[in-house]
Design an enzyme around this catalytic site. Sequence first.
Site, PDB file in Angstrom:
ATOM      1  N   GLY A  66       2.964  -3.096   8.730  1.00  0.00           N
ATOM      2  CA  GLY A  66       3.065  -3.070  10.105  1.00  0.00           C
ATOM      3  C   GLY A  66       4.508  -3.026  10.107  1.00  0.00           C
ATOM      4  N   THR A  98       0.797  -1.497   0.261  1.00  0.00           N
ATOM      5  CA  THR A  98      -0.468   0.055   0.806  1.00  0.00           C
ATOM      6  C   THR A  98       0.615   1.065  -0.421  1.00  0.00           C
ATOM      7  N   GLU A 105      -6.168  -5.488   3.707  1.00  0.00           N
ATOM      8  CA  GLU A 105      -6.462  -7.094   3.798  1.00  0.00           C
ATOM      9  C   GLU A 105      -7.034  -7.562   2.532  1.00  0.00           C
TER      10      GLU A 105
HETATM   11  C1  LIG Z   1       5.167 -13.404  15.494  1.00  0.00           C
HETATM   12  C2  LIG Z   1       4.266 -14.083  16.792  1.00  0.00           C
HETATM   13  C3  LIG Z   1       2.947 -14.593  15.236  1.00  0.00           C
HETATM   14  C4  LIG Z   1       3.533 -15.679  15.298  1.00  0.00           C
HETATM   15  C5  LIG Z   1       2.031 -16.835  14.510  1.00  0.00           C
HETATM   16  C6  LIG Z   1       1.866 -16.650  13.839  1.00  0.00           C
HETATM   17  C7  LIG Z   1       0.783 -16.433  13.058  1.00  0.00           C
HETATM   18  C8  LIG Z   1       0.287 -15.683  12.050  1.00  0.00           C
HETATM   19  C9  LIG Z   1      -1.475 -15.551  11.680  1.00  0.00           C
HETATM   20  C10 LIG Z   1      -2.157 -14.480  11.258  1.00  0.00           C
HETATM   21  C11 LIG Z   1      -2.634 -14.553  10.220  1.00  0.00           C
HETATM   22  C12 LIG Z   1      -3.525 -14.078   9.843  1.00  0.00           C
HETATM   23  C13 LIG Z   1      -3.460 -12.291  10.641  1.00  0.00           C
HETATM   24  C14 LIG Z   1      -3.214 -11.293   9.475  1.00  0.00           C
HETATM   25  C15 LIG Z   1      -2.810 -10.093  10.576  1.00  0.00           C
HETATM   26  C16 LIG Z   1      -4.006  -8.907  10.170  1.00  0.00           C
HETATM   27  C17 LIG Z   1      -2.359  -7.711   9.161  1.00  0.00           C
HETATM   28  C18 LIG Z   1      -2.791  -6.898   8.714  1.00  0.00           C
HETATM   29  C19 LIG Z   1      -2.541  -6.860   7.411  1.00  0.00           C
HETATM   30  C20 LIG Z   1      -2.814  -6.052   6.209  1.00  0.00           C
HETATM   31  C21 LIG Z   1      -2.282  -6.238   5.003  1.00  0.00           C
HETATM   32  C22 LIG Z   1      -3.000  -5.681   4.145  1.00  0.00           C
HETATM   33  O1  LIG Z   1      -2.930  -5.087   3.874  1.00  0.00           O
HETATM   34  S1  LIG Z   1      -1.509  -5.911   2.563  1.00  0.00           S
HETATM   35  C23 LIG Z   1      -2.493  -4.837   1.490  1.00  0.00           C
HETATM   36  C24 LIG Z   1      -4.127  -5.045   1.013  1.00  0.00           C
HETATM   37  N1  LIG Z   1      -4.109  -4.965   0.023  1.00  0.00           N
HETATM   38  C25 LIG Z   1      -5.200  -5.304  -0.801  1.00  0.00           C
HETATM   39  O2  LIG Z   1      -6.154  -6.460  -0.560  1.00  0.00           O
HETATM   40  C26 LIG Z   1      -5.260  -4.286  -2.052  1.00  0.00           C
HETATM   41  C27 LIG Z   1      -6.838  -4.794  -3.166  1.00  0.00           C
HETATM   42  N2  LIG Z   1      -6.366  -4.845  -3.970  1.00  0.00           N
HETATM   43  C28 LIG Z   1      -6.519  -6.278  -4.845  1.00  0.00           C
HETATM   44  O3  LIG Z   1      -7.116  -6.892  -4.355  1.00  0.00           O
HETATM   45  C29 LIG Z   1      -6.453  -5.914  -6.742  1.00  0.00           C
HETATM   46  O4  LIG Z   1      -6.353  -4.114  -6.914  1.00  0.00           O
HETATM   47  C30 LIG Z   1      -8.316  -5.985  -7.286  1.00  0.00           C
HETATM   48  C31 LIG Z   1      -8.366  -7.429  -7.365  1.00  0.00           C
HETATM   49  C32 LIG Z   1      -9.095  -5.225  -6.821  1.00  0.00           C
HETATM   50  C33 LIG Z   1      -8.155  -5.379  -8.187  1.00  0.00           C
HETATM   51  O5  LIG Z   1      -7.091  -5.956  -9.227  1.00  0.00           O
HETATM   52  P1  LIG Z   1      -7.040  -5.793 -11.033  1.00  0.00           P
HETATM   53  O6  LIG Z   1      -5.614  -6.218 -10.948  1.00  0.00           O
HETATM   54  O7  LIG Z   1      -7.270  -4.616 -11.272  1.00  0.00           O
HETATM   55  O8  LIG Z   1      -7.620  -7.147 -10.911  1.00  0.00           O
HETATM   56  P2  LIG Z   1      -9.599  -6.504 -12.321  1.00  0.00           P
HETATM   57  O9  LIG Z   1      -9.390  -6.071 -13.140  1.00  0.00           O
HETATM   58  O10 LIG Z   1     -10.456  -6.021 -10.989  1.00  0.00           O
HETATM   59  O11 LIG Z   1      -9.536  -8.185 -12.286  1.00  0.00           O
HETATM   60  C34 LIG Z   1      -8.507  -9.308 -12.815  1.00  0.00           C
HETATM   61  C35 LIG Z   1      -8.280 -10.088 -12.694  1.00  0.00           C
HETATM   62  O12 LIG Z   1      -7.666 -10.748 -11.914  1.00  0.00           O
HETATM   63  C36 LIG Z   1      -8.380 -11.478 -10.834  1.00  0.00           C
HETATM   64  N3  LIG Z   1      -8.158 -11.026  -9.555  1.00  0.00           N
HETATM   65  C37 LIG Z   1      -8.057 -10.681  -8.909  1.00  0.00           C
HETATM   66  N4  LIG Z   1      -7.585 -10.310  -8.020  1.00  0.00           N
HETATM   67  C38 LIG Z   1      -6.955 -11.560  -7.450  1.00  0.00           C
HETATM   68  C39 LIG Z   1      -6.247 -12.528  -6.724  1.00  0.00           C
HETATM   69  N5  LIG Z   1      -5.756 -12.054  -5.274  1.00  0.00           N
HETATM   70  N6  LIG Z   1      -6.488 -13.591  -6.877  1.00  0.00           N
HETATM   71  C40 LIG Z   1      -6.974 -14.385  -7.966  1.00  0.00           C
HETATM   72  N7  LIG Z   1      -7.117 -13.364  -8.749  1.00  0.00           N
HETATM   73  C41 LIG Z   1      -7.623 -12.752  -8.459  1.00  0.00           C
HETATM   74  C42 LIG Z   1      -9.998 -10.880 -11.058  1.00  0.00           C
HETATM   75  O13 LIG Z   1     -10.951 -11.545 -10.318  1.00  0.00           O
HETATM   76  C43 LIG Z   1     -10.141 -10.648 -12.515  1.00  0.00           C
HETATM   77  O14 LIG Z   1     -10.135 -12.415 -13.049  1.00  0.00           O
HETATM   78  P3  LIG Z   1     -11.461 -12.149 -14.102  1.00  0.00           P
HETATM   79  O15 LIG Z   1     -11.222 -13.638 -14.556  1.00  0.00           O
HETATM   80  O16 LIG Z   1     -10.794 -11.778 -15.113  1.00  0.00           O
HETATM   81  O17 LIG Z   1     -13.171 -12.022 -13.590  1.00  0.00           O
HETATM   82  C1  LIG Z   2      -4.377  -1.764  10.365  1.00  0.00           C
HETATM   83  C2  LIG Z   2      -4.157  -1.744   9.255  1.00  0.00           C
HETATM   84  C3  LIG Z   2      -2.771  -2.351   8.990  1.00  0.00           C
HETATM   85  C4  LIG Z   2      -2.688  -2.571   7.297  1.00  0.00           C
HETATM   86  N1  LIG Z   2      -1.705  -3.361   7.165  1.00  0.00           N
HETATM   87  C5  LIG Z   2      -0.693  -2.539   6.419  1.00  0.00           C
HETATM   88  C6  LIG Z   2       0.392  -4.100   5.284  1.00  0.00           C
HETATM   89  O1  LIG Z   2       0.676  -4.832   6.555  1.00  0.00           O
HETATM   90  N2  LIG Z   2       0.800  -3.940   4.670  1.00  0.00           N
HETATM   91  C7  LIG Z   2      -0.054  -2.861   3.188  1.00  0.00           C
HETATM   92  O2  LIG Z   2       0.900  -2.723   1.932  1.00  0.00           O
HETATM   93  N3  LIG Z   2      -0.914  -2.353   3.554  1.00  0.00           N
HETATM   94  C8  LIG Z   2      -1.070  -2.482   5.027  1.00  0.00           C
HETATM   95  N4  LIG Z   2      -2.581  -2.035   4.577  1.00  0.00           N
HETATM   96  C9  LIG Z   2      -3.194  -0.930   3.917  1.00  0.00           C
HETATM   97  C10 LIG Z   2      -4.736  -1.610   4.073  1.00  0.00           C
HETATM   98  O3  LIG Z   2      -4.037  -2.357   3.102  1.00  0.00           O
HETATM   99  C11 LIG Z   2      -5.536  -0.145   2.502  1.00  0.00           C
HETATM  100  O4  LIG Z   2      -5.366   0.593   3.480  1.00  0.00           O
HETATM  101  C12 LIG Z   2      -6.635  -1.064   1.767  1.00  0.00           C
HETATM  102  O5  LIG Z   2      -6.332  -1.702   1.274  1.00  0.00           O
HETATM  103  C13 LIG Z   2      -7.413  -0.121   1.393  1.00  0.00           C
HETATM  104  O6  LIG Z   2      -6.307   1.467   0.640  1.00  0.00           O
HETATM  105  P1  LIG Z   2      -6.922   2.313   0.762  1.00  0.00           P
HETATM  106  O7  LIG Z   2      -6.289   2.357   2.768  1.00  0.00           O
HETATM  107  O8  LIG Z   2      -6.555   3.023  -0.147  1.00  0.00           O
HETATM  108  O9  LIG Z   2      -7.780   2.878   0.649  1.00  0.00           O
HETATM  109  P2  LIG Z   2      -8.556   2.836  -0.843  1.00  0.00           P
HETATM  110  O10 LIG Z   2      -9.392   2.472  -1.495  1.00  0.00           O
HETATM  111  O11 LIG Z   2      -8.764   4.236  -0.700  1.00  0.00           O
HETATM  112  O12 LIG Z   2     -10.184   3.298  -0.722  1.00  0.00           O
HETATM  113  C14 LIG Z   2     -11.574   4.853   0.119  1.00  0.00           C
HETATM  114  C15 LIG Z   2     -12.923   4.108   0.222  1.00  0.00           C
HETATM  115  O13 LIG Z   2     -12.860   4.215  -1.807  1.00  0.00           O
HETATM  116  C16 LIG Z   2     -13.385   2.693  -2.170  1.00  0.00           C
HETATM  117  N5  LIG Z   2     -13.626   2.806  -2.933  1.00  0.00           N
HETATM  118  C17 LIG Z   2     -11.982   2.434  -3.654  1.00  0.00           C
HETATM  119  N6  LIG Z   2     -11.926   1.480  -4.267  1.00  0.00           N
HETATM  120  C18 LIG Z   2     -13.552   1.586  -5.307  1.00  0.00           C
HETATM  121  C19 LIG Z   2     -13.841   0.287  -6.131  1.00  0.00           C
HETATM  122  N7  LIG Z   2     -13.615  -0.247  -6.945  1.00  0.00           N
HETATM  123  N8  LIG Z   2     -15.406   1.135  -5.736  1.00  0.00           N
HETATM  124  C20 LIG Z   2     -16.392   0.665  -4.906  1.00  0.00           C
HETATM  125  N9  LIG Z   2     -15.002   1.728  -4.050  1.00  0.00           N
HETATM  126  C21 LIG Z   2     -14.248   2.166  -3.948  1.00  0.00           C
HETATM  127  C22 LIG Z   2     -13.491   2.242  -0.627  1.00  0.00           C
HETATM  128  O14 LIG Z   2     -14.444   0.967  -0.304  1.00  0.00           O
HETATM  129  C23 LIG Z   2     -13.022   2.609   0.654  1.00  0.00           C
HETATM  130  O15 LIG Z   2     -14.103   2.939   0.981  1.00  0.00           O
HETATM  131  C24 LIG Z   2      -2.788  -1.392   6.442  1.00  0.00           C
HETATM  132  C25 LIG Z   2      -4.328  -0.502   6.743  1.00  0.00           C
HETATM  133  C26 LIG Z   2      -4.923  -0.811   8.324  1.00  0.00           C
HETATM  134  C27 LIG Z   2      -5.928   0.359   8.135  1.00  0.00           C
END
Ligand SMILES: CCCCCCCCCC/C=C\CCCCCCC/C=C/C(=O)SCCNC(=O)CCNC(=O)[C@H](O)C(C)(C)COP(=O)(O)OP(=O)(O)OC[C@H]1O[C@@H](n2cnc3c(N)ncnc32)[C@H](O)[C@@H]1OP(=O)(O)O
Ligand SMILES: Cc1cc2nc3c(=O)[nH]c(=O)nc-3n(C[C@H](O)[C@H](O)[C@H](O)COP(=O)(O)OP(=O)(O)OC[C@H]3O[C@@H](n4cnc5c(N)ncnc54)[C@H](O)[C@@H]3O)c2cc1C
Length: 627
Positions: A136, A97, A380
């Site tokens: 994180g 991110t 996520e």
């Molecule tokens: C140390 C002590 C502990 C030790 C013990 C260990 C225990 C640990 C266990 C812990 C487990 C869990 C705890 C977690 C704790 C939480 C911590 C928080 C961490 C947070 C991390 C983050 O936030 S990381 C960042 C996350 N960000 C996102 O998720 C971004 C979201 N956006 C996207 O994924 C993409 O932008 C999106 C999919 C929305 C769009 O992508 P785009 O390329 O534009 O694709 P599209 O045009 O929409 O689609 C194209 C085709 O691709 C397919 N597709 C999209 N995504 C996926 C995918 N992920 N996999 C497979 N296919 C995918 C989509 O369906 C389309 O397909 P089609 O056939 O064309 O329809």
């Molecule tokens: C506690 C915490 C831990 C995190 N840890 C990590 C980490 O370890 N690594 C990492 O890489 N990231 C991490 N993140 C970031 C997290 O993955 C992003 O905040 C998340 O993916 C959302 O993206 P954004 O913040 O840019 O929000 P945006 O994508 O800007 O979204 C803002 C608003 O716009 C709306 N929106 C966006 N796109 C669309 C769409 N296509 N259609 C409709 N509505 C839409 C959303 O619904 C939302 O309401 C963490 C975030 C938090 C809060």
Amino acid sequence: NDTSMQHRNLNHMTREERFSEAMRRTLYALKVLLPREGWTPVGPEMKYLARAIKEFTFIIHAGVFIPCIMSYGTNEQIAKWFPLAADFRIIGTYAQTELGHGSFLRGLETIATYDRANQEFIINCPKITAMKWWPGDMGKSANHVLLMAELVIDGKKYGMHGFMVQIRDLTTHEPLPGVTVGDIGAKLSFESVDNGFLYLQNVRIPRENLLSKLSEVHPDGTYIKKGNQRLMYGSMVRVRVNLIAHEIVMPLAKACTIAVRYSAVRRQGLINPSKEEVPVLDYVAQQHKLLPQVATVFMAHFAAKQLVKMHHDYSLEVEKGNTSQLPELHALSAGMKACLSEQGAAGAEIVRRACGGHGYSCGSGLPFIVNRMLATCTYEGENTVMQLQCARYLIKCADQAKKDKLTGSVWYLSDFSNMSCTAQTFGDLQEPSVLVKLHERRAKCAVQHAGKKMQNMVKNGTPAHDAWNMMATLLINAARAHIMQYVVGTSVTYISELSCSASLKKILTQLCALYALHNINSNCGDFVKFGCLTSAQCDLAQEAEFNLLKQLRPDAVGIVDSFDFTDDILQSCLGAYDGNVYERLFEWAKQAPMNKTEVHQDSYQYLQPYLHEGRDVLEGRGRNSKL
Ligand SMILES: CCCCCCCCCC/C=C\CCCCCCC/C=C/C(=O)SCCNC(=O)CCNC(=O)[C@H](O)C(C)(C)COP(=O)(O)OP(=O)(O)OC[C@H]1O[C@@H](n2cnc3c(N)ncnc32)[C@H](O)[C@@H]1OP(=O)(O)O
Ligand SMILES: Cc1cc2nc3c(=O)[nH]c(=O)nc-3n(C[C@H](O)[C@H](O)[C@H](O)COP(=O)(O)OP(=O)(O)OC[C@H]3O[C@@H](n4cnc5c(N)ncnc54)[C@H](O)[C@@H]3O)c2cc1C
């Protein structure tokens, strides 16, 4: 029993104290306390850890960074970095991110440009919005990042790839040249985690630091694609699958334990005016708040187990080169993460609010849980974006269902059997098979309704992307309906196949029916609109839910006791096993830093003059005294 692992009174600590304490506990747990096979704690210790995880740090290191090395690295890269990471000799995070982009990954701006002459990648954040923001453990702990950046060779862009980038010196822990890194400041929760920012300017890394399982760059700059590029998104799928158990089911179970135990102890008001004050758990209104959330814990747990199994089976197939299950797994994991985090976070707040004023005290342990669970709706994969991803798959399947018999989690979209409900009594509506059918029909109708609306708009000349945008709310509802039918269906199957005592199976069956009926009663507009239930049957559904509340009330405390949280894990004056709520709250309050002196000197300096003036006024000597 190890005092080093006893929770300190976290609410009475500053953020920096909590950050340090979390680091101390985590490393103590992992390096000293827990037997490990490889890097993961195993056996009952893992169960403990999953419960104690709330104030652990290095979760991204353990839950994302290390699994990414395994998913995206070649054997040589795994052999190099896995041992270092497993032994915490390098601390990593997943840096994807950016300040300007989180959901739309194709919009990420950090660039990795290949320098053929030196066989290196030059990493740059070309502008402020390209700065990595949120990962994180990145602000102060990590010395490496798994950096997700746009690969550029000879001016051509190849999309997002994973690069191993060292950001701090392994001896001094100082940032390396070209690296600006720090903590992003106070947040709603995750106080003990140093979510960070990372600005990279002309940072050079060897060609070998491109994680090359799915693609590689030869020394001469030739780009080779080696697998399904969607696997590049695989780490997000895995975390979405895993976080349901750790960050949704577990915290909601804690919140329910606290609220139900407290509601059994807290006496407030009368039901029968001629009797004594009742425990608030005797109010049906209170049961209606708490017990459906208890049911959600179990149903989300059963559904999550099924999803973890599906992900495991899929991973084995991917190892054989078969990625055919990926679309369904992506849709299901995205939808489950979004819908269950939405339900879980809302449920935690409902049960917190059900504890009155003491539920607003940090001494209850509930605000910590609620605020932490709110993050699951964003990280996520932001929930709206995830629900639309799920809906995208459902619309495709609904089209395919017109000509093919579907299987897997979308099989019901090609079920054209008569699904009308014949329930005549509320007992009929407590039947698991009836509840499953109702949820399947509602989901099928919701998907078809959204699809039909978009088709009609396109037929009338609206561009497909505009139709999609305008029908987004219907698409999100379809995703929710799909996940609800999956959760109810998998739970009914799981419970029916569970080998356990008849009495336990009866309770679980009642909880499953309560979850399903609460969902029906909370969404009865859909069930009537789509012809799943008549208005009269909706009344029966409400009656059925109330009847289950009455049946489950006697076992409510026993059910949450079965979650088996220790007082130390719960950290709650309201939820402690002995029920001594008031004594615990008073002791907890007395320990507050505010109470370390009888007079708070810092504020007294402001108050004192007025206190004297007040005395003068009372004794007739004040400035404008009329006394
Ligand atoms: C140390 C002590 C502990 C030790 C013990 C260990 C225990 C640990 C266990 C812990 C487990 C869990 C705890 C977690 C704790 C939480 C911590 C928080 C961490 C947070 C991390 C983050 O936030 S990381 C960042 C996350 N960000 C996102 O998720 C971004 C979201 N956006 C996207 O994924 C993409 O932008 C999106 C999919 C929305 C769009 O992508 P785009 O390329 O534009 O694709 P599209 O045009 O929409 O689609 C194209 C085709 O691709 C397919 N597709 C999209 N995504 C996926 C995918 N992920 N996999 C497979 N296919 C995918 C989509 O369906 C389309 O397909 P089609 O056939 O064309 O329809
Ligand atoms: C506690 C915490 C831990 C995190 N840890 C990590 C980490 O370890 N690594 C990492 O890489 N990231 C991490 N993140 C970031 C997290 O993955 C992003 O905040 C998340 O993916 C959302 O993206 P954004 O913040 O840019 O929000 P945006 O994508 O800007 O979204 C803002 C608003 O716009 C709306 N929106 C966006 N796109 C669309 C769409 N296509 N259609 C409709 N509505 C839409 C959303 O619904 C939302 O309401 C963490 C975030 C938090 C809060």
